[in-house]
Design a protein around this motif. Structure first.
Motif, PDB file in Angstrom:
ATOM      1  N   ILE A  44      10.439   2.793   2.593  1.00 49.26           N
ATOM      2  CA  ILE A  44      11.435   3.811   2.239  1.00 49.26           C
ATOM      3  C   ILE A  44      12.034   4.425   3.506  1.00 49.26           C
ATOM      4  O   ILE A  44      13.252   4.621   3.592  1.00 49.26           O
ATOM      5  CB  ILE A  44      10.814   4.881   1.316  1.00 49.26           C
ATOM      6  CG1 ILE A  44      10.544   4.263  -0.069  1.00 49.26           C
ATOM      7  CG2 ILE A  44      11.718   6.104   1.199  1.00 49.26           C
ATOM      8  CD1 ILE A  44       9.761   5.152  -1.015  1.00 49.26           C
ATOM      9  N   GLY A  45      11.193   4.695   4.491  1.00 51.18           N
ATOM     10  CA  GLY A  45      11.688   5.217   5.764  1.00 51.18           C
ATOM     11  C   GLY A  45      12.640   4.253   6.437  1.00 51.18           C
ATOM     12  O   GLY A  45      13.675   4.652   6.992  1.00 51.18           O
ATOM     13  N   GLY A  46      12.328   2.972   6.388  1.00 46.99           N
ATOM     14  CA  GLY A  46      13.194   1.951   6.964  1.00 46.99           C
ATOM     15  C   GLY A  46      14.538   1.869   6.255  1.00 46.99           C
ATOM     16  O   GLY A  46      15.572   1.665   6.899  1.00 46.99           O
ATOM     17  N   LEU A  47      14.527   2.050   4.942  1.00 51.39           N
ATOM     18  CA  LEU A  47      15.789   2.053   4.201  1.00 51.39           C
ATOM     19  C   LEU A  47      16.670   3.207   4.666  1.00 51.39           C
ATOM     20  O   LEU A  47      17.870   3.028   4.888  1.00 51.39           O
ATOM     21  CB  LEU A  47      15.537   2.169   2.691  1.00 51.39           C
ATOM     22  CG  LEU A  47      14.901   0.969   2.009  1.00 51.39           C
ATOM     23  CD1 LEU A  47      14.598   1.279   0.543  1.00 51.39           C
ATOM     24  CD2 LEU A  47      15.782  -0.259   2.120  1.00 51.39           C
ATOM     25  N   ALA A  48      16.065   4.375   4.812  1.00 45.63           N
ATOM     26  CA  ALA A  48      16.831   5.543   5.258  1.00 45.63           C
ATOM     27  C   ALA A  48      17.403   5.315   6.653  1.00 45.63           C
ATOM     28  O   ALA A  48      18.574   5.613   6.909  1.00 45.63           O
ATOM     29  CB  ALA A  48      15.941   6.784   5.234  1.00 45.63           C
ATOM     30  N   SER A  91       0.857  -1.180   0.000  1.00 48.62           N
ATOM     31  CA  SER A  91       0.000   0.000   0.000  1.00 48.62           C
ATOM     32  C   SER A  91       0.898   1.237   0.000  1.00 48.62           C
ATOM     33  O   SER A  91       2.117   1.134   0.213  1.00 48.62           O
ATOM     34  CB  SER A  91      -0.892  -0.002   1.244  1.00 48.62           C
ATOM     35  OG  SER A  91      -0.096   0.216   2.406  1.00 48.62           O
ATOM     36  N   SER A  92       0.328   2.396  -0.185  1.00 50.03           N
ATOM     37  CA  SER A  92       1.107   3.634  -0.136  1.00 50.03           C
ATOM     38  C   SER A  92       1.774   3.805   1.222  1.00 50.03           C
ATOM     39  O   SER A  92       2.946   4.187   1.308  1.00 50.03           O
ATOM     40  CB  SER A  92       0.213   4.841  -0.438  1.00 50.03           C
ATOM     41  OG  SER A  92      -0.269   4.772  -1.759  1.00 50.03           O
ATOM     42  N   THR A  93       1.047   3.503   2.281  1.00 49.30           N
ATOM     43  CA  THR A  93       1.609   3.614   3.631  1.00 49.30           C
ATOM     44  C   THR A  93       2.740   2.616   3.837  1.00 49.30           C
ATOM     45  O   THR A  93       3.778   2.955   4.415  1.00 49.30           O
ATOM     46  CB  THR A  93       0.501   3.400   4.694  1.00 49.30           C
ATOM     47  OG1 THR A  93      -0.549   4.342   4.453  1.00 49.30           O
ATOM     48  CG2 THR A  93       1.037   3.587   6.095  1.00 49.30           C
ATOM     49  N   GLU A  94       2.559   1.405   3.346  1.00 48.25           N
ATOM     50  CA  GLU A  94       3.620   0.394   3.472  1.00 48.25           C
ATOM     51  C   GLU A  94       4.860   0.781   2.677  1.00 48.25           C
ATOM     52  O   GLU A  94       5.993   0.581   3.138  1.00 48.25           O
ATOM     53  CB  GLU A  94       3.106  -0.980   3.017  1.00 48.25           C
ATOM     54  CG  GLU A  94       2.095  -1.589   3.962  1.00 48.25           C
ATOM     55  CD  GLU A  94       1.389  -2.804   3.377  1.00 48.25           C
ATOM     56  OE1 GLU A  94       0.974  -3.663   4.187  1.00 48.25           O
ATOM     57  OE2 GLU A  94       1.239  -2.909   2.136  1.00 48.25           O
ATOM     58  N   LEU A  95       4.670   1.360   1.498  1.00 45.82           N
ATOM     59  CA  LEU A  95       5.818   1.819   0.716  1.00 45.82           C
ATOM     60  C   LEU A  95       6.541   2.937   1.460  1.00 45.82           C
ATOM     61  O   LEU A  95       7.777   2.946   1.522  1.00 45.82           O
ATOM     62  CB  LEU A  95       5.395   2.283  -0.681  1.00 45.82           C
ATOM     63  CG  LEU A  95       6.528   2.805  -1.571  1.00 45.82           C
ATOM     64  CD1 LEU A  95       7.584   1.721  -1.815  1.00 45.82           C
ATOM     65  CD2 LEU A  95       5.971   3.335  -2.889  1.00 45.82           C
TER      66      LEU A  95
END
Length: 159
Positions: free
Chosen positions: A92-96, A84-88
Motif C-alpha cells: 500500500i505504501g508503494g502504491l502511494a 503478511s500484514s507487513t507486506e500488505l
C-alpha cells in the motif's frame, strides 16, 4: 489516499455493521474511505453451475460498473497472492509513492468473483486458502488496511 471497498451484498447483522463502523472511524485519520455495496443476486438452493455462472456474471457487471479505468484494483481471491500484514503495508505504501491514489478492493459474493472482475485486478490478494463469509471478510480487510496504515506510520498497534 482514496480507498474504496466494492462489496457484494449488504451487512445484515448488527455486529458486522458495528465492526465496520469502528474501522471506518479509525481509518478516517489515514485515508478517504468509501464502501460501495452492489446487489447480491438471488440464487435458488439447488442452482446449476450455469445458474451460478449467470449470477457471478451479473454481480461482476455491477462491480465493474463501480470501477474507474484509472483505479488500482485489488481483488480478494482464494488463489491470489498471500501477503503478511507487513507486506500488505509495504505494498500500500508503494502504491502511494508511485502515485496510485485511488485503490479499490473488491470482495465478491458467496460464489466468488466473475472471470471479468478477476481479469481487471492489478493484484489478486489472498488472505487464506480457506473460504470466509463475505460479511466477515469486509471486517478482516478493513482491519488489515488499518493495520497497514499503523505500520506505515510507525504507530503502535497490538500484534
Amino acid at each position: 489516499m482514496n480507498i474504496t471497498l466494492v462489496t457484494v451484498g449488504k451487512l445484515k447483522e448488527r455486529y458486522w455493521r458495528d465492526a465496520v463502523c469502528e474501522y471506518v472511524k479509525r481509518l478516517g485519520k489515514y485515508c478517504r474511505l468509501q464502501i460501495i455495496e452492489v446487489r447480491e443476486s438471488a440464487l435458488r438452493a439447488n442452482a446449476s453451475p450455469a445458474d451460478e455462472d449467470i449470477t457471478k456474471t451479473s454481480e461482476g457487471r455491477e462491480i465493474l460498473g463501480k470501477i474507474k479505468p484509472t483505479d488500482y484494483v485489488i481483488t480478494l481471491e482464494i488463489k491470489g497472492k498471500p501477503l503478511s500484514s507487513t507486506e500488505l503495508a509495504e505494498y500500500i505504501g508503494g502504491l502511494a509513492l508511485s502515485g496510485k491514489s485511488n485503490v479499490v478492493f473488491v470482495i465478491g459474493g458467496s460464489l466468488g468473483l466473475s472471470a471479468e472482475v478477476s481479469k481487471r485486478a492489478d493484484l489478486k490478494l489472498s488472505f487464506s486458502s480457506m473460504t470466509f463469509p463475505h460479511q466477515m471478510m469486509r471486517v478482516i480487510l478493513l482491519e488489515q488496511i488499518y493495520r497497514s496504515f499503523k505500520i506505515l506510520k510507525n504507530e503502535t498497534y497490538h500484534k
